[in-house]
Design an enzyme around this catalytic site. Structure first.
Site, mmCIF file in Angstrom:
data_model
loop_
_atom_site.group_PDB
_atom_site.id
_atom_site.type_symbol
_atom_site.label_atom_id
_atom_site.label_comp_id
_atom_site.label_asym_id
_atom_site.label_seq_id
_atom_site.Cartn_x
_atom_site.Cartn_y
_atom_site.Cartn_z
ATOM 1 N N LEU A 246 10.459 8.463 4.117
ATOM 2 C CA LEU A 246 11.377 7.316 4.121
ATOM 3 C C LEU A 246 11.555 6.748 2.711
ATOM 4 C CD1 LEU A 246 10.206 5.508 7.386
ATOM 5 C CD2 LEU A 246 12.283 6.832 7.077
ATOM 6 N N ASP B 290 -4.611 -3.845 11.695
ATOM 7 C CA ASP B 290 -5.802 -3.946 10.847
ATOM 8 C C ASP B 290 -6.872 -4.877 11.414
ATOM 9 O OD1 ASP B 290 -4.966 -2.108 9.015
ATOM 10 O OD2 ASP B 290 -4.372 -3.541 7.474
ATOM 11 N N CYS C 123 -7.078 6.508 3.565
ATOM 12 C CA CYS C 123 -7.780 6.569 4.858
ATOM 13 C C CYS C 123 -7.207 7.669 5.746
ATOM 14 C CB CYS C 123 -7.607 5.251 5.628
ATOM 15 S SG CYS C 123 -8.662 3.930 5.095
ATOM 16 N N LYS D 144 -5.642 -7.415 -0.857
ATOM 17 C CA LYS D 144 -5.484 -6.089 -1.458
ATOM 18 C C LYS D 144 -4.070 -5.560 -1.227
ATOM 19 C CE LYS D 144 -6.618 -2.234 0.785
ATOM 20 N NZ LYS D 144 -6.943 -0.836 1.092
ATOM 21 N N ASN D 145 -3.563 -5.737 0.005
ATOM 22 C CA ASN D 145 -2.259 -5.160 0.357
ATOM 23 C C ASN D 145 -1.088 -5.905 -0.289
ATOM 24 O OD1 ASN D 145 -3.482 -3.157 1.805
ATOM 25 N ND2 ASN D 145 -3.199 -4.130 3.801
#
Length: 420
Positions: free
Chosen positions: A126, A307, A117, A22-23
């Site tokens: 940033l 994670d 989340c 997903k990331n």
């Protein structure tokens, strides 16, 4: 709201396929906005966040074609609205990733400040400062980031105050179409950042140093189409391996890579797991033994991933001995601890450290998921507990794990979804 009902104390045994990351998929879908030809992305996981990103692109007027294998063909040139609206962005922080590509390719972008989340503070300043260094005019008002640039963005030397994955990705994408050379220092080194860079290179970008803390990008006039498959999900891979270790089982995960999971495999080895690997598979076998408690400290890649922290807390609850788990990446990331305690876990919190004393077994209980990875730890706890565990609010799980109950069933778990 759906719940998961889990019957425990049975070792996991069998073989499953790992989904695309997903990331990696989210930034790569955002990157399709940079191309002036169709881009086809494969190995996308069937997840809510992916659906949201596809819906976001569609809402902006981008033409998409999706086949039955979840391959998506994106035609960014059909874009009509350069706005990412609040109602989509609020459900998924990664929507911020369209900011850099839209600005670089179309000269303007309006993106709602993100949701996602509830883990600590994840500021987007940033991203904004980096784009301003490249010549963008940015205004934050009414909950939106409004960015414009006259002509093209300009190459710049950017130092990231803290290591940020989405920040690195946003600026990396924007820099591909900037005039001149951009250097990003203190860049994130995650495999997903490397995957994004490889996809951009396949589209014609000139990028060097991805995977190190200094990335150099020479801007090019345009990016063309390509076909690209997203890399395997290292966190999903790790989650099933930890579940196998906690339940004293034997599991083989396919379509994955060991080289993106070294810190996790090291800790599983320490826990007493027998690990073997092949070109696209990893097998873990506990040979019926109880895992040994491990201590670890989370930090940006290539160190131990935040994670995977909650899953190791869950394994430690039934391990032999005591382990200290230090969280240095996000504050507020021990929300699973009070739920695990309801199942009989012995965990002491001291600041950003969880000291977990292993017990013989946990007891099933009704528990509630608070975020994506915390929910995975509750599923693991349910698998090792005696009796039934009911996990509520599993929409968190569905954001990051494709068909978790079906994959667990393939490994022999007693688990089923109860529709809300």
């Amino acid at each position: 709201m759906d719940k998961l009902l889990i019957g425990g104390s049975k070792p996991l045994n069998g073989e499953i396929r790992i989904s695309g990351a997903k990331n990696s998929a989210l930034p790569i879908l955002a990157a399709t906005l940079l191309a002036d030809e169709p881009v086809t992305i494969g190995n996308l996981p069937h997840l809510n966040d992916i659906t949201t990103m596809i819906e976001l692109l569609g809402r902006m007027g981008v033409e998409l074609m999706i086949d039955e294998k979840m391959c998506v063909e994106v035609h960014a040139n059909t874009i009509k609205h350069l706005t990412a609206p609040y109602e989509l962005v609020k459900t998924m922080r990664a929507s911020i990733l369209v900011l850099g590509p839209m600005l670089a390719h179309f000269g303007e972008a309006e993106v709602s400040l993100p949701g996602g989340c509830a883990i600590g503070s994840r500021p987007v300043d940033l991203h904004i400062r980096g784009l301003e260094a490249m010549g963008a005019d940015i205004l934050v008002e009414g909950g939106y980031i409004k960015a414009k640039v006259n002509g093209r963005l300009k190459g710049a030397h950017i130092y990231m105050d803290t290591v940020t994955v989405t920040g690195t990705e946003n600026l990396l994408m924007a820099a591909t179409l900037a005039d001149g050379k951009t250097v990003i220092e203190n860049a994130a080194r995650e495999p997903e950042v490397i995957d994004l860079a490889e996809c951009l290179i396949a589209m014609g970008a000139d990028i060097r140093g991805h995977g190190s803390s200094t990335i150099e990008i020479n801007g090019v006039p345009r990016l063309h189409g390509c076909r690209y498959n997203v890399l395997p999900d290292r966190v999903e891979t790790g989650t099933y391996l930890v579940a196998a270790a906690a339940t004293r089982g034997r599991v083989r995960v396919k379509d994955t890579r060991e080289d993106i999971l070294e810190a996790v495999l090291l800790k599983l080895d320490e826990a007493g797991a027998h690990i073997s690997t092949g070109p696209d598979w990893i097998e873990l076998d506990m040979k019926g033994a109880r895992p040994k408690a491990v201590s670890l400290r989370t930090a940006p890649y290539p160190a131990f991933p935040t994670d995977m922290q909650a899953q190791f807390v869950a394994m430690n609850t039934v391990a032999e001995g005591t382990g200290a788990i230090v969280e240095t990446v996000f504050e507020n990331r021990f929300m699973h601890v009070q739920e695990l305690r309801r199942m009989g876990a012995k965990i002491k919190l001291e600041g950003n450290t969880a000291i977990v004393e292993g017990v013989e077994s946990l007891t099933g209980a009704p528990v509630m998921a608070t975020d994506l990875r915390a929910s995975a730890s509750l599923v693991i706890a349910g698998l090792v507990a005696e009796g039934d565990t009911l996990v509520d609010r599993i929409y968190h799980i569905d954001r990051g794990y494709e068909c978790i109950e079906e994959k667990m069933q393939l490994l022999g778990a007693k688990i089923r979804r109860l529709p809300g």
